[in-house]
Each structure stands twice: as C-alpha cells, then as structure tokens.
Scaffold this motif. Structure first.
Motif, short mmCIF file in Angstrom:
data_model
loop_
_atom_site.label_atom_id
_atom_site.label_comp_id
_atom_site.label_asym_id
_atom_site.label_seq_id
_atom_site.Cartn_x
_atom_site.Cartn_y
_atom_site.Cartn_z
N LEU A 179 0.83 -1.21 0.00
CA LEU A 179 0.00 0.00 0.00
C LEU A 179 0.86 1.26 0.00
CD1 LEU A 179 -2.92 -0.98 2.40
CD2 LEU A 179 -2.94 -0.85 -0.11
N ARG A 180 1.93 1.26 0.78
CA ARG A 180 2.82 2.44 0.79
C ARG A 180 3.40 2.66 -0.61
NH1 ARG A 180 4.14 0.53 6.06
NH2 ARG A 180 5.95 -0.56 5.29
N PHE A 181 3.79 1.59 -1.28
CA PHE A 181 4.33 1.68 -2.64
C PHE A 181 3.27 2.24 -3.59
CE2 PHE A 181 5.24 -0.28 -6.81
CZ PHE A 181 6.52 0.22 -7.03
N LEU A 182 2.06 1.73 -3.49
CA LEU A 182 0.98 2.18 -4.37
C LEU A 182 0.63 3.65 -4.12
CD1 LEU A 182 -1.25 -1.00 -4.22
CD2 LEU A 182 -0.07 -0.10 -6.25
N ILE A 183 0.66 4.06 -2.87
CA ILE A 183 0.38 5.46 -2.54
C ILE A 183 1.48 6.37 -3.09
CG2 ILE A 183 0.20 7.12 -0.63
CD1 ILE A 183 -1.28 4.83 0.92
N ALA A 184 2.73 5.94 -2.91
CA ALA A 184 3.85 6.74 -3.44
C ALA A 184 3.76 6.84 -4.96
CB ALA A 184 5.18 6.13 -3.01
N GLU A 215 2.41 7.65 -11.25
CA GLU A 215 2.95 6.45 -11.91
C GLU A 215 1.91 5.35 -11.88
OE1 GLU A 215 5.98 6.03 -13.36
OE2 GLU A 215 6.57 8.09 -12.93
N ILE A 216 1.88 4.54 -12.91
CA ILE A 216 0.99 3.39 -12.98
C ILE A 216 1.75 2.17 -12.48
CG2 ILE A 216 -0.32 1.89 -14.51
CD1 ILE A 216 -0.67 4.37 -16.34
N VAL A 217 1.13 1.44 -11.57
CA VAL A 217 1.76 0.24 -11.02
C VAL A 217 1.09 -0.99 -11.61
CG1 VAL A 217 2.25 -1.08 -8.91
CG2 VAL A 217 2.37 1.42 -8.87
N THR A 218 1.91 -1.89 -12.10
CA THR A 218 1.43 -3.18 -12.60
C THR A 218 1.70 -4.24 -11.53
OG1 THR A 218 3.56 -3.75 -13.58
CG2 THR A 218 1.97 -2.55 -15.00
N VAL A 221 -7.52 -1.92 -2.71
CA VAL A 221 -6.99 -1.65 -4.05
C VAL A 221 -8.05 -1.96 -5.09
CG1 VAL A 221 -4.60 -2.19 -3.38
CG2 VAL A 221 -6.00 -3.94 -4.48
N VAL A 222 -7.78 -1.42 -6.28
CA VAL A 222 -8.62 -1.67 -7.45
C VAL A 222 -7.70 -2.12 -8.58
CG1 VAL A 222 -10.14 -0.61 -9.16
CG2 VAL A 222 -10.30 0.06 -6.75
N ARG A 270 -2.32 -5.76 -22.33
CA ARG A 270 -2.00 -7.05 -21.71
C ARG A 270 -1.82 -6.94 -20.21
NH1 ARG A 270 3.38 -7.95 -24.46
NH2 ARG A 270 3.32 -5.72 -24.09
N ALA A 271 -1.72 -5.71 -19.69
CA ALA A 271 -1.39 -5.52 -18.28
C ALA A 271 -2.57 -4.94 -17.50
CB ALA A 271 -0.19 -4.58 -18.16
N LEU A 272 -2.45 -5.05 -16.20
CA LEU A 272 -3.40 -4.43 -15.28
C LEU A 272 -2.73 -3.25 -14.60
CD1 LEU A 272 -4.96 -7.53 -13.47
CD2 LEU A 272 -6.07 -6.03 -15.14
N ALA A 273 -3.53 -2.28 -14.22
CA ALA A 273 -3.05 -1.15 -13.41
C ALA A 273 -3.64 -1.33 -12.02
CB ALA A 273 -3.50 0.17 -14.02
N ILE A 274 -2.80 -1.25 -11.01
CA ILE A 274 -3.22 -1.42 -9.63
C ILE A 274 -3.21 -0.04 -8.97
CG2 ILE A 274 -2.79 -2.61 -7.44
CD1 ILE A 274 -3.22 -4.45 -9.95
N SER A 275 -4.29 0.29 -8.30
CA SER A 275 -4.33 1.57 -7.58
C SER A 275 -4.96 1.38 -6.21
CB SER A 275 -5.10 2.63 -8.39
OG SER A 275 -6.41 2.20 -8.62
N VAL A 276 -4.56 2.23 -5.30
CA VAL A 276 -5.09 2.20 -3.94
C VAL A 276 -6.41 2.97 -3.92
CG1 VAL A 276 -3.83 4.25 -3.16
CG2 VAL A 276 -4.43 2.50 -1.51
N THR A 277 -7.35 2.51 -3.11
CA THR A 277 -8.63 3.22 -3.02
C THR A 277 -8.45 4.51 -2.22
OG1 THR A 277 -9.30 2.07 -0.99
CG2 THR A 277 -9.96 1.06 -3.10
N ASP A 278 -9.33 5.46 -2.47
CA ASP A 278 -9.27 6.73 -1.74
C ASP A 278 -9.44 6.51 -0.23
OD1 ASP A 278 -8.75 8.28 -3.96
OD2 ASP A 278 -10.86 8.78 -4.30
N ALA A 279 -10.34 5.62 0.14
CA ALA A 279 -10.58 5.38 1.58
C ALA A 279 -9.32 4.86 2.26
CB ALA A 279 -11.74 4.39 1.76
#
Length: 183
Positions: A76-81, A87-90, A118-119, A128-137
């Motif tokens: 989660l810290r990585f996704l928030i950063a 940046e888009i995280v796969t 996450v979403v 071919r890839a997914l993007a992972i993001s942290v939810t606002d909550a």
C-alpha cells in the motif's frame, strides 16, 4: 530490591555494553576508549534499540488498525507513493518491489481487493497488463495513521542543524553498511 521490569531493563542495557557482553574484547575493540566514551556509545546503541522498538510498535499498530500484514502495508505504501508521482503500477512492478513471486502477488492483490484497499483495472496503454491503484478510503486512512507518524519523524529530523543531520546520515549509512561486512 529491583522490580522485574527494572531487571529486564538492566539486562537489555547490558546487552549493548561490551564491557559486560564481550568483557575479553574478542569482538569489540575498545582500545583507546575510556569508560565515558564507552558509556556514550552504549547510550547510542540503546537509543537505536529504542527507535527500533518504537518503529516496530508503530508498524504493528498501523497493521492492526488496518487489519493488514507487513507485506500488505508495504504494498500500500508503494501504491500510494506511485499515485503521488502519477505512476501506474502493474502487478509485475509490485512483485519486483516486494521481492515476491507473481503467484504471491496475485494472492496479495486478491486480499487487498477483497478488503477494498486496491482496485485492479485495465492498463491505459498496455492492454496485456493491469493497473493497480489504492482506493481513496485506504489512502486517507494510511495518511492519518502512517502519514502522521512519518510527519513527526520528519519534524524530528528537521529540528537538527544541517551539520547534525550530516552526522546522523553518515552514522546510519555506516550502520547499514555493516550488514554487508561479512568478515
């Protein structure tokens, strides 16, 4: 008569004092250091131990509050950063950062998605890839817990004079390098 807690404190303090733990200097060379210098070095080591214990307690409290394990919190810290840097995280990038297999990453993402942390969405440029993001909550909860703790630590470092910060940096870098030293 010393209480049990005081006794544990005395033992913990003794662990960092080479005059007790290494009285015959098989490991720690105290040549040229008087008792006052050794006392001060022991206090540095005890302060590091205190920081380590406080960091562990803060991390555990945040994990308990958010009901997540250490790897989940790191993710989660990585996704928030990444979000803050636009940046888009796969899943592959997350797997690489965490040092875990793609199967473990999938399980981690399943847990985090199930917990509404996450979403997963299609990557905007790589179909071919997914993007992972942290939810606002989750981002808001993390800011109010981990973020506030980090702000207090930043303030403690900011309170030092520039020359003092350089001494701390040099010291902590030297400590980190001891991990690599395998005599």
């Amino acid at each position: 008569m010393a209480t049990e807690r005081e006794g544990r404190h005395d033992i913990a303090a003794a662990m960092h004092d080479p005059r007790i733990s290494d009285h015959d200097e098989q490991l720690v060379d105290r040549h040229g250091l008087d008792d006052e210098a050794v006392d001060q070095i022991v206090r540095v080591m005890q302060s590091l131990r205190g920081w380590h214990d406080a960091e562990r307690r803060m991390s555990e409290a945040s994990s308990r509050y958010m009901k997540l394990n250490t790897t989940d919190m790191r993710a989660l810290r990585f996704l928030i950063a990444a979000r803050n840097q636009r940046e888009i995280v796969t899943p592959g990038a997350l797997s690489e950062y965490l040092g875990i297999s793609s199967a473990s990453t999938t399980k981690l993402l399943d847990r985090l998605e199930h917990g509404a942390h996450v979403v997963r969405a299609p990557h905007p440029t790589d179909r071919r890839a997914l993007a992972i993001s942290v939810t606002d909550a989750t981002r808001i909860v993390a800011r109010e817990t981990v973020g506030r703790q980090h702000a207090r630590r930043f303030a403690a470092a900011a309170a030092l004079a520039p020359a003092e910060r350089e001494v701390v940096i040099r010291f902590l870098d030297a400590l980190s390098a001891t991990e690599l030293d395998q005599d």
